[in-house]
Design a protein around this motif. Structure first.
Motif, mmCIF file in Angstrom:
data_model
loop_
_atom_site.group_PDB
_atom_site.id
_atom_site.type_symbol
_atom_site.label_atom_id
_atom_site.label_comp_id
_atom_site.label_asym_id
_atom_site.label_seq_id
_atom_site.Cartn_x
_atom_site.Cartn_y
_atom_site.Cartn_z
ATOM 1 N N TRP A 131 0.840 -1.204 0.000
ATOM 2 C CA TRP A 131 0.000 0.000 0.000
ATOM 3 C C TRP A 131 0.875 1.253 0.000
ATOM 4 O O TRP A 131 0.628 2.191 -0.757
ATOM 5 N N GLN A 132 1.893 1.266 0.841
ATOM 6 C CA GLN A 132 2.788 2.426 0.914
ATOM 7 C C GLN A 132 3.510 2.662 -0.406
ATOM 8 O O GLN A 132 3.741 3.808 -0.796
ATOM 9 N N SER A 133 3.842 1.602 -1.125
ATOM 10 C CA SER A 133 4.542 1.742 -2.411
ATOM 11 C C SER A 133 3.661 2.394 -3.475
ATOM 12 O O SER A 133 4.176 2.898 -4.477
ATOM 13 N N LYS A 134 2.361 2.402 -3.263
ATOM 14 C CA LYS A 134 1.410 2.976 -4.220
ATOM 15 C C LYS A 134 1.007 4.406 -3.875
ATOM 16 O O LYS A 134 0.304 5.060 -4.638
ATOM 17 N N ARG A 135 1.443 4.898 -2.713
ATOM 18 C CA ARG A 135 1.096 6.259 -2.294
ATOM 19 C C ARG A 135 1.815 7.284 -3.162
ATOM 20 O O ARG A 135 2.910 7.051 -3.645
ATOM 21 N N ILE A 136 1.179 8.440 -3.314
ATOM 22 C CA ILE A 136 1.763 9.562 -4.043
ATOM 23 C C ILE A 136 1.720 10.767 -3.124
ATOM 24 O O ILE A 136 0.650 11.158 -2.646
ATOM 25 N N ASP A 137 2.887 11.355 -2.867
ATOM 26 C CA ASP A 137 2.958 12.554 -2.018
ATOM 27 C C ASP A 137 2.265 12.373 -0.675
ATOM 28 O O ASP A 137 1.518 13.241 -0.225
ATOM 29 N N GLU A 138 2.483 11.228 -0.040
ATOM 30 C CA GLU A 138 1.924 10.943 1.282
ATOM 31 C C GLU A 138 0.397 10.814 1.314
ATOM 32 O O GLU A 138 -0.190 10.662 2.368
ATOM 33 N N ARG A 139 -0.247 10.906 0.162
ATOM 34 C CA ARG A 139 -1.707 10.722 0.093
ATOM 35 C C ARG A 139 -2.014 9.245 -0.114
ATOM 36 O O ARG A 139 -1.209 8.510 -0.671
ATOM 37 N N PRO A 140 -3.197 8.795 0.323
ATOM 38 C CA PRO A 140 -3.568 7.404 0.049
ATOM 39 C C PRO A 140 -3.523 7.129 -1.446
ATOM 40 O O PRO A 140 -3.805 8.016 -2.257
ATOM 41 N N PRO A 141 -3.166 5.914 -1.821
ATOM 42 C CA PRO A 141 -3.111 5.584 -3.247
ATOM 43 C C PRO A 141 -4.490 5.587 -3.887
ATOM 44 O O PRO A 141 -5.513 5.485 -3.209
ATOM 45 N N ASP A 142 -4.485 5.686 -5.194
ATOM 46 C CA ASP A 142 -5.708 5.577 -5.970
ATOM 47 C C ASP A 142 -6.070 4.093 -6.092
ATOM 48 O O ASP A 142 -5.185 3.237 -6.210
ATOM 49 N N ARG A 143 -7.348 3.797 -6.067
ATOM 50 C CA ARG A 143 -7.827 2.416 -6.192
ATOM 51 C C ARG A 143 -7.281 1.753 -7.448
ATOM 52 O O ARG A 143 -6.925 0.575 -7.440
ATOM 53 N N ALA A 144 -7.159 2.494 -8.529
ATOM 54 C CA ALA A 144 -6.675 1.938 -9.799
ATOM 55 C C ALA A 144 -5.210 1.497 -9.721
ATOM 56 O O ALA A 144 -4.768 0.691 -10.539
ATOM 57 N N ALA A 145 -4.461 1.988 -8.739
ATOM 58 C CA ALA A 145 -3.050 1.616 -8.595
ATOM 59 C C ALA A 145 -2.880 0.231 -7.972
ATOM 60 O O ALA A 145 -1.805 -0.366 -8.050
ATOM 61 N N ILE A 146 -3.923 -0.294 -7.367
ATOM 62 C CA ILE A 146 -3.861 -1.602 -6.707
ATOM 63 C C ILE A 146 -4.080 -2.690 -7.758
ATOM 64 O O ILE A 146 -5.119 -2.731 -8.410
ATOM 65 N N ASP A 147 -3.089 -3.561 -7.909
ATOM 66 C CA ASP A 147 -3.146 -4.627 -8.903
ATOM 67 C C ASP A 147 -2.999 -5.979 -8.208
ATOM 68 O O ASP A 147 -1.926 -6.303 -7.697
ATOM 69 N N PRO A 148 -4.057 -6.777 -8.165
ATOM 70 C CA PRO A 148 -4.002 -8.072 -7.482
ATOM 71 C C PRO A 148 -2.876 -8.984 -7.971
ATOM 72 O O PRO A 148 -2.363 -9.790 -7.202
ATOM 73 N N VAL A 149 -2.479 -8.845 -9.215
ATOM 74 C CA VAL A 149 -1.409 -9.668 -9.771
ATOM 75 C C VAL A 149 -0.095 -9.444 -9.011
ATOM 76 O O VAL A 149 0.739 -10.337 -8.923
ATOM 77 N N GLU A 150 0.052 -8.268 -8.422
ATOM 78 C CA GLU A 150 1.279 -7.928 -7.704
ATOM 79 C C GLU A 150 1.341 -8.511 -6.290
ATOM 80 O O GLU A 150 2.410 -8.525 -5.679
#
Length: 181
Positions: free
Chosen positions: A40-59
């Motif tokens: 989850w932290q790897s998907k954050r941008i500028d300390e904001r929560p990541p966008d849902r679209a950035a979450i990829d189950p394959v990863e």
């Protein structure tokens, strides 16, 4: 379907950044929780929560059985819709509550306040870990299940938090250790 609480079981909510949160996350038996939080932290941008679209189950294939995705209803949040439940969650809890609202399953009473507050905090952007002990099965075929649940906020194309990304770590196989550190 409503969960059954053990009134004498310990429950706690630990905020990210506290020594207690850090100690639980550092424990060797919680590598899955660390991996989930790190993803989850790897998907954050500028300390904001990541966008849902950035979450990829394959990863995160090894984590998927214990993952849940919850839609936040309202701004500010007033309810939560369980969109996805991992296979381990359904198998261990004994019920598939996918498609249900939190308000249908958990009454907004003092006894269940910690569950509601955890969801509301996550919808407000607060990262916290909750320890709980519940029984979800429809009969008495299983004792209560002790678990840790991490709920993390997700945005969906905008600035508002519109989903919660969760991971449940069941403590059935953890070494016996007290929750209080």
């Amino acid at each position: 379907m409503m969960p059954v609480l053990i009134e004498t079981a310990p429950t706690a909510r630990l905020a990210s950044g506290t020594p207690e949160f850090d100690a639980i996350m550092a424990a060797p038996e919680h590598a899955d929780l660390r991996a989930f939080l790190a993803y989850w932290q790897s998907k954050r941008i500028d300390e904001r929560p990541p966008d849902r679209a950035a979450i990829d189950p394959v990863e995160i294939p090894k984590l998927l059985p214990n993952v849940l995705l919850i839609d936040v209803i309202g701004q500010p949040a007033y309810d939560f819709h369980y969109r996805l439940l991992g296979t381990a969650i359904v198998a261990i809890d004994g019920v598939d509550y996918k498609g249900s609202l939190l308000s249908e399953m958990v009454p907004s009473t003092e006894a269940y306040h910690h569950i509601w507050q955890h969801h509301l905090d996550a919808a407000a952007g607060i990262v916290a870990l909750r320890h709980d002990s519940l029984r979800w099965v429809r009969d008495n075929s299983r004792d209560h299940v002790d678990y840790l649940i991490l709920l993390l906020p997700l945005r969906r194309g905008g600035g508002e938090i519109e989903a919660l990304f969760g991971y449940i770590h069941y403590r059935m196989d953890d070494p016996q250790r007290p929750w209080s550190l």
